[in-house]
Every structure is written in structure tokens, then in C-alpha cells.
Design a protein around this motif. Structure first.
Motif, mmCIF file in Angstrom:
data_model
loop_
_atom_site.group_PDB
_atom_site.id
_atom_site.type_symbol
_atom_site.label_atom_id
_atom_site.label_comp_id
_atom_site.label_asym_id
_atom_site.label_seq_id
_atom_site.Cartn_x
_atom_site.Cartn_y
_atom_site.Cartn_z
ATOM 1 N N ILE A 114 0.836 -1.074 -0.029
ATOM 2 C CA ILE A 114 0.009 0.079 -0.275
ATOM 3 C C ILE A 114 0.742 1.342 0.080
ATOM 4 C CG2 ILE A 114 -1.568 1.398 1.350
ATOM 5 C CD1 ILE A 114 -3.194 -1.264 2.177
ATOM 6 N N ASP A 115 2.102 1.282 0.682
ATOM 7 C CA ASP A 115 2.982 2.426 0.775
ATOM 8 C C ASP A 115 3.511 2.495 -0.535
ATOM 9 O OD1 ASP A 115 2.069 3.044 3.447
ATOM 10 O OD2 ASP A 115 3.860 2.029 4.331
ATOM 11 N N GLU A 116 3.991 1.321 -1.023
ATOM 12 C CA GLU A 116 4.737 1.262 -2.473
ATOM 13 C C GLU A 116 4.191 1.871 -3.513
ATOM 14 O OE1 GLU A 116 6.239 -2.506 -3.270
ATOM 15 O OE2 GLU A 116 7.320 -2.680 -1.448
ATOM 16 N N THR A 117 2.805 1.768 -3.364
ATOM 17 C CA THR A 117 1.902 1.867 -4.733
ATOM 18 C C THR A 117 1.174 3.386 -4.477
ATOM 19 O OG1 THR A 117 0.316 0.592 -3.844
ATOM 20 C CG2 THR A 117 1.694 -0.156 -5.477
ATOM 21 N N GLY A 118 1.441 4.133 -3.288
ATOM 22 C CA GLY A 118 0.536 5.186 -2.867
ATOM 23 C C GLY A 118 -0.759 5.152 -2.847
ATOM 24 N N LEU A 119 -1.139 3.938 -2.153
ATOM 25 C CA LEU A 119 -2.442 3.768 -1.884
ATOM 26 C C LEU A 119 -3.123 4.276 -0.391
ATOM 27 C CD1 LEU A 119 -3.089 0.279 -3.811
ATOM 28 C CD2 LEU A 119 -4.464 2.467 -4.172
ATOM 29 N N ALA A 120 -2.120 4.485 0.458
ATOM 30 C CA ALA A 120 -2.187 4.721 1.757
ATOM 31 C C ALA A 120 -3.690 6.083 2.226
ATOM 32 C CB ALA A 120 -1.057 5.362 2.510
ATOM 33 N N VAL A 121 -3.646 6.789 1.244
ATOM 34 C CA VAL A 121 -5.008 7.918 1.674
ATOM 35 C C VAL A 121 -6.316 7.157 0.999
ATOM 36 C CG1 VAL A 121 -3.356 9.975 1.593
ATOM 37 C CG2 VAL A 121 -4.242 8.880 -0.724
ATOM 38 N N GLU A 122 -6.111 6.244 0.218
ATOM 39 C CA GLU A 122 -7.535 5.755 -0.291
ATOM 40 C C GLU A 122 -7.809 4.313 0.423
ATOM 41 O OE1 GLU A 122 -9.260 7.653 -1.711
ATOM 42 O OE2 GLU A 122 -8.135 9.233 -2.838
ATOM 43 N N ALA A 123 -6.790 3.946 1.151
ATOM 44 C CA ALA A 123 -7.012 2.328 1.494
ATOM 45 C C ALA A 123 -8.407 2.020 2.438
ATOM 46 C CB ALA A 123 -5.719 1.958 2.403
ATOM 47 N N HIS A 124 -9.006 3.159 2.829
ATOM 48 C CA HIS A 124 -10.150 2.754 3.651
ATOM 49 C C HIS A 124 -11.358 2.907 2.787
ATOM 50 C CE1 HIS A 124 -9.756 7.211 3.288
ATOM 51 N NE2 HIS A 124 -11.113 7.366 3.337
ATOM 52 N N LYS A 125 -11.241 3.207 1.519
ATOM 53 C CA LYS A 125 -12.459 3.353 0.743
ATOM 54 C C LYS A 125 -12.977 2.086 -0.128
ATOM 55 C CE LYS A 125 -11.568 8.350 -0.334
ATOM 56 N NZ LYS A 125 -11.618 9.211 -1.366
ATOM 57 N N LYS A 126 -14.011 2.076 -0.668
ATOM 58 C CA LYS A 126 -14.303 0.983 -1.566
ATOM 59 C C LYS A 126 -13.704 1.288 -2.947
ATOM 60 C CE LYS A 126 -18.568 -0.704 0.337
ATOM 61 N NZ LYS A 126 -20.211 -0.849 0.175
ATOM 62 N N ILE A 127 -13.386 0.165 -3.654
ATOM 63 C CA ILE A 127 -12.688 0.269 -5.017
ATOM 64 C C ILE A 127 -13.490 1.150 -5.851
ATOM 65 C CG2 ILE A 127 -11.734 -1.060 -6.821
ATOM 66 C CD1 ILE A 127 -11.095 -3.234 -4.879
ATOM 67 N N GLY A 128 -14.835 0.964 -5.757
ATOM 68 C CA GLY A 128 -15.687 1.672 -6.692
ATOM 69 C C GLY A 128 -15.879 3.089 -6.690
ATOM 70 N N GLN A 129 -15.283 3.649 -5.607
ATOM 71 C CA GLN A 129 -15.216 4.856 -5.353
ATOM 72 C C GLN A 129 -14.189 5.680 -5.866
ATOM 73 O OE1 GLN A 129 -15.851 4.417 -0.743
ATOM 74 N NE2 GLN A 129 -17.218 6.264 -1.088
ATOM 75 N N LEU A 130 -13.134 4.952 -6.396
ATOM 76 C CA LEU A 130 -12.044 5.310 -6.759
ATOM 77 C C LEU A 130 -11.687 5.655 -8.259
ATOM 78 C CD1 LEU A 130 -9.508 3.090 -4.553
ATOM 79 C CD2 LEU A 130 -10.663 5.543 -4.039
ATOM 80 N N SER A 131 -10.794 6.666 -8.473
ATOM 81 C CA SER A 131 -10.701 6.895 -9.800
ATOM 82 C C SER A 131 -9.939 5.769 -10.784
ATOM 83 C CB SER A 131 -9.623 8.222 -10.198
ATOM 84 O OG SER A 131 -8.346 7.811 -9.458
ATOM 85 N N LYS A 132 -9.938 5.654 -11.861
ATOM 86 C CA LYS A 132 -9.147 4.752 -12.798
ATOM 87 C C LYS A 132 -7.800 4.696 -12.276
ATOM 88 C CE LYS A 132 -8.724 2.445 -17.060
ATOM 89 N NZ LYS A 132 -8.938 2.079 -18.532
ATOM 90 N N GLY A 133 -6.982 5.711 -12.083
ATOM 91 C CA GLY A 133 -5.649 5.983 -11.896
ATOM 92 C C GLY A 133 -5.309 4.895 -10.458
ATOM 93 N N TYR A 134 -6.256 5.346 -9.462
ATOM 94 C CA TYR A 134 -6.127 4.621 -8.075
ATOM 95 C C TYR A 134 -6.575 3.166 -8.425
ATOM 96 C CZ TYR A 134 -4.782 8.234 -5.157
ATOM 97 O OH TYR A 134 -4.247 9.248 -4.431
ATOM 98 N N ARG A 135 -7.543 2.753 -9.253
ATOM 99 C CA ARG A 135 -7.671 1.317 -9.670
ATOM 100 C C ARG A 135 -6.585 0.572 -10.128
ATOM 101 N NH1 ARG A 135 -13.870 1.459 -11.849
ATOM 102 N NH2 ARG A 135 -14.932 2.645 -10.033
ATOM 103 N N GLN A 136 -5.842 1.277 -11.133
ATOM 104 C CA GLN A 136 -4.620 0.705 -11.500
ATOM 105 C C GLN A 136 -3.686 0.305 -10.721
ATOM 106 O OE1 GLN A 136 -5.871 -0.538 -14.401
ATOM 107 N NE2 GLN A 136 -4.251 0.334 -15.763
#
Length: 297
Positions: A114-136
């Protein structure tokens, strides 16, 4: 070699998707895999990831034969397909925990990825709420969970906006410092920005295999010239050191010369001798786009 393909051939009925393909990729290289639609890129990637078998030839990933040692080969590969399969109703951390359980990976590895891929700020959200960049990023995180030696990425930047492109590009460059990366894309500028090597496939055949450094050091040059009248290409082909001539549009021609000598004076003299006016005359070094057009047109 982290990836080695030797004389790979694959047919679907009467259609030959791959014809005697051979290449090797060293550990730590980021390699762009290019080709027109239907050229055979996805077929080659499916063979390397053990989803499909070649009709003949040998393929190894991280030293493992993809047919006789397919389980070991799969364990050393992180794969991100073009259409990233995600469970949109799951939370980011929940989804990665699910993947970790399949590999029996300890929970602390999830936090690392999660830290390596910069997902920490979004880790508490549902995947469906995220932009395509974060889904990648989630797809990359899932591919990295088991710490594979080789990453195979199919169109990892498709559909991303300019900011997301920059972020994913930086992420792949960082990953490529420690792992071997093979990525398929249609965006030539992304290959020039990210990759060390390029493979180009066309109609099932490998037509180019070059490092980006060698390509940039190539003595070939491109002269783009616009005359005030149409010129027979056969006349331009008679100029010294000419490799190819291409009519881009109207009276604009792209002439590829195999020499480091500046050929603009030669083209200018040609126009003068043939009573033509030169409306535009510019020189550019051979780049990836030029090579791609040259070997696939």
C-alpha cells in the motif's frame, strides 16, 4: 535472463498469431512491447504468463519453463491484465487481504505494498469509489503482493488522464529498479519515458529489438520537406544515403537517410535543380515513432 523466448510459434486455425519469435530480457530492464492491433502481443503475453501454450518453441520466466514448470513460473510473475479485474464493492485493504490469503502472505506485506503504490490515503475506501488511476494502482499492488521477480503489464496506462499517467509512470520506473518489467502499450511516448528496451511485433513476427539508448544514438536522420508541387518518390529515392521516402500529406515528404551527415543542403539542391520551391525543410533524429512506422507500415 528474467524472460527468455526462443522460436515461439502459435496458430489459431489457419491464422499464425506468432511466427518464430525469439528475444531475451535481462533482470532490471523495463521493456516496452509494441505492435499494431492484432499483431500478436497479447498472445505472447498469455504464453509467458502460462495462460496459453505455444505450438512450438521454448519460453522461460525467471529460469522456469512456462510449460513444464508452470506453477513455479506463475509464482515469480506479477500480472496486470489490460482489463483490470476488481471487486468494486470491496474495500481496498479488504481486496488486497483477499489476494494475500491466496498466496498465504503475512498481513504486514499488505501495508508495505500500500505504501509502495501510494494507496495509503485511499485504503479505507471502496474500490468503486476510486478513479481509474487509483484502480490501476490497486491492480499493481495485487501484482506486487507476492514480491515477484517479473512484472508483466498489459496496457497499464490506458484511459488515464495526464496527471494519472505521470503518477503511474513514476511508479513503474520505481518498480523497475528492482524487478524486470514487460509492458504492452500503444502510447509510444510512454515507452520512451519509461523503458530501457523496446520490442516491436508486426503480423506475428518480431521486427525490432533495440535499447532506447541505441535508438537515440542511431545516425539515421529524418528530413521533413514540403515542396510547392508533388514529386515522384522514385526521384527522392535516388538521393544519396536514402533508406525510405514517405509522402505524409499533400506535398510534404519524410525522407529517412542512413547517415550522420546533415542532408538538408542535398534536399535543397534537389529542389533547386528540379525547379521546385522549398516551403519547409527540417531535420529530426530517428525516434520510436519513426521506427514503429518504418517496421509496421
Amino acid at each position: 535472463m528474467s524472460i527468455h523466448a526462443e522460436n515461439i510459434t502459435k496458430s489459431f486455425g489457419n491464422q499464425k498469431a506468432l511466427n518464430n519469435i525469439s528475444f531475451s530480457i535481462k533482470k532490471g530492464e523495463i521493456t516496452g512491447f509494441l505492435g499494431p492491433n492484432g499483431a500478436g502481443k497479447t498472445t505472447m503475453m498469455r504464453i509467458l504468463t502460462t495462460y496459453s501454450n505455444a505450438d512450438s518453441g521454448l519460453a522461460k520466466v525467471n529460469g522456469y519453463d512456462v510449460v513444464t514448470e508452470s506453477k513455479k513460473a506463475r509464482s515469480s510473475i506479477g500480472y496486470l491484465p489490460e482489463h483490470n479485474p476488481l471487486y468494486l464493492e470491496m474495500y481496498v485493504r479488504e481486496y488486497l487481504s483477499f489476494h494475500a490469503s491466496l498466496y498465504q502472505i503475512p498481513a504486514n506485506r499488505i501495508d508495505q505494498v500500500i505504501d509502495e503504490t501510494g494507496l495509503a490515503v485511499e485504503a479505507h475506501k471502496k474500490i468503486g469509489q476510486l478513479s481509474k488511476g487509483y484502480r490501476q494502482r490497486i491492480g499493481l499492488a495485487a501484482a506486487l503482493l507476492h514480491d515477484p521477480e517479473v512484472l508483466i503489464l498489459d496496457e497499464p496506462t490506458t484511459g488515464l488522464d495526464p496527471n494519472q499517467l505521470i503518477e503511474i509512470r513514476k511508479l513503474i520506473r520505481t518498480i523497475g529498479k528492482e524487478k524486470t518489467v514487460l509492458l504492452s502499450t500503444h502510447i509510444l511516448k510512454e515507452v520512451e519515458a519509461m523503458c530501457d528496451r523496446v520490442l516491436i511485433i508486426n503480423k506475428g513476427e518480431l521486427v525490432a529489438n533495440s535499447t532506447l539508448a541505441d535508438l537515440r544514438a542511431n545516425d539515421d536522420q529524418i528530413i521533413e520537406v514540403e515542396f510547392d508541387y508533388r514529386v515522384e518518390e522514385v526521384l527522392l529515392n535516388r538521393l544519396p544515403h536514402v533508406k525510405t521516402v514517405r509522402n505524409i500529406a499533400g506535398f510534404v515528404y519524410e525522407i529517412n537517410f542512413a547517415t550522420g551527415q546533415d542532408m538538408r543542403p542535398v534536399v535543397f539542391d534537389f529542389a533547386h535543380d528540379n525547379q521546385l520551391k522549398t516551403l519547409q525543410l527540417s531535420r529530426k533524429n530517428k525516434n520510436l515513432e519513426t521506427l514503429f512506422l518504418e517496421v509496421t507500415s
